[in-house]
Design a protein around this motif. Structure first.
Motif, short mmCIF file in Angstrom:
data_model
loop_
_atom_site.label_atom_id
_atom_site.label_comp_id
_atom_site.label_asym_id
_atom_site.label_seq_id
_atom_site.Cartn_x
_atom_site.Cartn_y
_atom_site.Cartn_z
N ILE A 256 90.68 29.17 -115.47
CA ILE A 256 91.33 28.07 -116.18
C ILE A 256 92.62 28.56 -116.84
O ILE A 256 93.66 27.87 -116.80
CB ILE A 256 90.36 27.48 -117.23
CG1 ILE A 256 89.20 26.76 -116.52
CG2 ILE A 256 91.09 26.49 -118.14
CD1 ILE A 256 88.08 26.33 -117.46
N SER A 257 92.58 29.74 -117.43
CA SER A 257 93.78 30.31 -118.05
C SER A 257 94.86 30.54 -117.01
O SER A 257 96.06 30.32 -117.26
CB SER A 257 93.43 31.61 -118.77
OG SER A 257 92.48 31.40 -119.78
N ALA A 263 102.57 31.83 -117.37
CA ALA A 263 103.29 32.97 -117.96
C ALA A 263 102.35 34.13 -118.29
O ALA A 263 102.80 35.28 -118.41
CB ALA A 263 104.01 32.52 -119.24
N ALA A 264 101.05 33.85 -118.41
CA ALA A 264 100.09 34.89 -118.79
C ALA A 264 99.39 35.52 -117.59
O ALA A 264 98.51 36.36 -117.76
CB ALA A 264 99.04 34.31 -119.75
N ARG A 265 99.77 35.14 -116.38
CA ARG A 265 99.03 35.57 -115.19
C ARG A 265 99.03 37.08 -114.99
O ARG A 265 98.06 37.64 -114.49
CB ARG A 265 99.58 34.86 -113.96
CG ARG A 265 99.24 33.39 -113.93
CD ARG A 265 99.82 32.68 -112.73
NE ARG A 265 99.46 31.27 -112.74
CZ ARG A 265 99.87 30.39 -111.83
NH1 ARG A 265 100.68 30.78 -110.85
NH2 ARG A 265 99.49 29.13 -111.92
N SER A 562 103.67 38.55 -104.11
CA SER A 562 103.08 38.91 -105.41
C SER A 562 102.29 37.74 -105.96
O SER A 562 102.61 36.58 -105.73
CB SER A 562 104.17 39.31 -106.39
OG SER A 562 104.91 40.40 -105.90
N ASN A 563 101.23 38.07 -106.72
CA ASN A 563 100.46 37.03 -107.38
C ASN A 563 101.34 36.26 -108.36
O ASN A 563 102.06 36.86 -109.14
CB ASN A 563 99.27 37.64 -108.14
CG ASN A 563 98.28 38.27 -107.21
OD1 ASN A 563 98.21 37.92 -106.04
ND2 ASN A 563 97.49 39.20 -107.73
N GLU A 564 101.23 34.99 -108.27
CA GLU A 564 102.06 34.15 -109.14
C GLU A 564 101.18 33.27 -110.02
O GLU A 564 100.09 32.94 -109.66
CB GLU A 564 103.00 33.29 -108.30
CG GLU A 564 103.98 34.14 -107.46
CD GLU A 564 104.88 33.28 -106.61
OE1 GLU A 564 104.67 32.05 -106.58
OE2 GLU A 564 105.79 33.80 -105.98
#
Length: 564
Positions: A256-257, A263-265, A562-564
């Motif tokens: 969920i986050s 921005a917190a990924r 890259s993970n986004e």
């Protein structure tokens, strides 16, 4: 006693003459078998009792089981008793040793597989498993499961998992699915190739498996839920379906986050964040991934075709050098090398997506300055150097059996280049045991497990790289000040020169074009060029200051995203 001239057959370089010779030789061997001529061993087999004659040399060449048997004390007896294989099955497999063919049926394939495992007939094992999977409806999946458990055949296990992955939704509704062990189900759910139309299908399957035996499976549930692509669900689904499951609250919170706070990924540790379907085997837009050979911290660079520039993908720690790399599925395999003057036989795998290491089975032979290729899912390590000697040995890696030697090269060599084309391996160039640069070319046929000579290259190359492209083999090399590119036609067994290119480091077939990476150590620059076949010229792309590139591969762009 064999001399240096008779230790290995030296056939004519003309392929048609080779084929005629081999056809004549095999026809004579078949006739000896049919006529029971020159027989030197007989097997007494039970159920029902039968005497089966054969030739030791043929059987020993076909199977390490027979080679070991005939080299042992029992192998000297004129009649050898076989007690654990029925006579009909044994005779079929003996015939296979001569012809490379045998008849499989739904009723005999189980016995054939178990007998082939005993006799170490890898090609029969492969054919049995392929037949089983092709006739899975007749044979029934349940019977295949039982055979896999009884035979412990890893190749069958892998093929069953591939079948389950492809037919997951249907199989997840079967009674057999409820008895899957945790490790098996986890391996299936981790796959990027899982054939589902929506991630909810995998969630429903986990729920069904879990509810079949809740007390025994409660601790394993979070590990299976973690295999889901949780970021593909919406927040409401995560709150109502994932969070209430025992042990899954944190997984739901992270997902969920991830969805709500982009921005917190980078601070959220999640195992899978991209949708399924991204793997090196998939079609789709591809780009170049280059390995730069820094001894301690090799870098991986990815090429952007849109921007025509290179950028760093990852930096990895590797405390040895002179390894050879090869792309296998989503992994880069680092094979052999040197560490503090000690030659290594280690093999390590680095996952491109997860950026994690794992160790694979070590080679039988320590080697460096060798070459590695993949053919039919198997990895081959060819030639190279060990302490004080040039190697002609070749070994092959299979997940089920680890590394095993196959027939060696006609001419031992190091620093060669090699490619696979049309189901065969071609090795070219290199330096022989007398430290001479050579032009010779050899071709390996895995069916006959034999190397044969091909037409020599036009030039001797001090350094060379190669790629298979549009049915031909291209070799970029140099001979002193000469910078030569040669093209091999396997149908005609001929070499020809094309437009030259300076300082070949690597070449790759990508987007139906031949790409070359070349380096100039004087200027300290590396260039990317694409071959214009119609006009026989090279079109230069970007240049960049990185001259220690050791290998390059074509990989899906999505694999490097890259993970986004």
């Amino acid at each position: 006693m064999a001399t240096s001239y008779t230790q290995r057959p030296s056939l004519q370089s003309n392929s048609s003459e080779q084929n005629r010779f081999m056809d004549k030789l095999m026809w004579k061997i078949f006739s000896f078998y049919d006529e029971q001529s020159l027989i030197d061993v007989t097997f007494k087999v039970s159920n029902p009792t039968a005497l089966i004659p054969a030739h030791r040399l043929i059987l020993a060449a076909a199977s390490p089981y027979f080679e070991n048997l005939f080299n042992g004390d029992q192998g000297n007896y004129p009649i050898i008793e076989i007690t654990d294989i029925d006579s009909d099955i044994f005779e079929r497999l003996i015939t296979f040793c001569y012809t490379g063919q045998t008849l499989f049926t739904v009723s005999n394939v189980s016995a054939m597989l178990k007998a082939a495992i005993v006799l170490k007939l890898d090609d029969v094992i492969t054919s049995c498993v392929d037949y089983l999977i092709a006739h899975i409806n007749k044979f029934t999946l349940q019977a295949a499961y039982a055979l896999e458990r009884e035979s412990r055949c890893e190749h069958l296990m892998q093929k069953i998992i591939e079948y389950e992955t492809q037919n997951f939704v249907e199989i997840s509704k079967s009674d057999e699915f409820l008895n899957f062990d945790f490790e098996k189900l986890q391996r299936i759910l981790e796959s990027d190739n899982l054939n589902i139309t929506r991630e909810e299908d995998a969630f429903d399957a986990i729920n069904r498996w879990f509810n079949y035996n809740v007390p025994a499976r409660q601790e394993q549930l979070p590990l299976l839920i973690a295999c889901l692509r949780l970021t593909q669900f919406d927040a409401e689904f995560l709150l109502t379906h994932i969070q209430p499951l025992p042990g899954c609250e944190l997984l739901a919170f992270k997902a969920i986050s991830w969805i709500r706070e982009p921005a917190a990924r980078t601070k959220i540790n999640m195992r899978f964040t991209r949708p399924r379907g991204i793997s090196a085997a998939n079609c789709g837009e591809k780009t170049l991934l280059a390995v730069c050979g820094n001894a301690i911290y090799p870098k991986l660079l990815q090429y952007s075709k849109a921007e025509d520039k290179w950028q760093e993908y990852a930096s990895i720690r590797c405390d040895y050098k002179c390894y050879r790399t090869i792309l296998k599925d989503d992994n880069l395999l680092f094979v052999g090398g040197i560490k503090k003057r000690a030659i290594l036989n280690i093999v390590r795998s680095w996952n491109i997506r997860n950026k994690t290491w794992r160790n694979l089975a070590a080679m039988n032979q320590k080697r460096f300055r060798h070459c590695v290729v993949e053919l039919d899912g198997k990895i081959y390590a060819i030639g190279g150097l060990d302490i004080g000697k040039t190697l002609s040995s070749v070994e092959r890696y299979m997940t089920s059996d680890g590394w095993q030697f196959v027939n060696g090269l006609i001419v031992g060599r190091y620093d060669p280049c090699a490619v696979t084309l049309n189901g065969k391996i071609y090795i070219m160039s290199g330096i022989n045991g007398d430290n001479d640069y050579i032009k010779s070319v050899e071709c390996y046929n895995p069916v006959s497990n034999a190397w044969t000579s091909c037409a020599d290259m036009i030039e001797r190359h001090t350094f060379s790289v190669a790629a298979a492209h549009k049915g031909h083999i291209y070799v970029l090399g140099s001979n002193g000040d000469k910078k030569t590119v040669e093209r091999y036609d396997p149908q005609r067994n001929t070499w020809s020169k094309i437009c030259s290119l300076r300082g070949g480091i690597s070449c790759v077939s990508l987007d139906n074009k031949l790409w070359a990476i070349t380096g100039d150590f004087l200027s300290g620059m590396t260039c990317v060029s694409v071959y214009d076949e119609k006009n026989d010229r090279w079109e230069q792309k970007c240049a960049f200051s990185e001259t220690n590139i050791r290998s390059c591969f074509a990989v899906p762009e999505a694999l490097l995203t890259s993970n986004e």
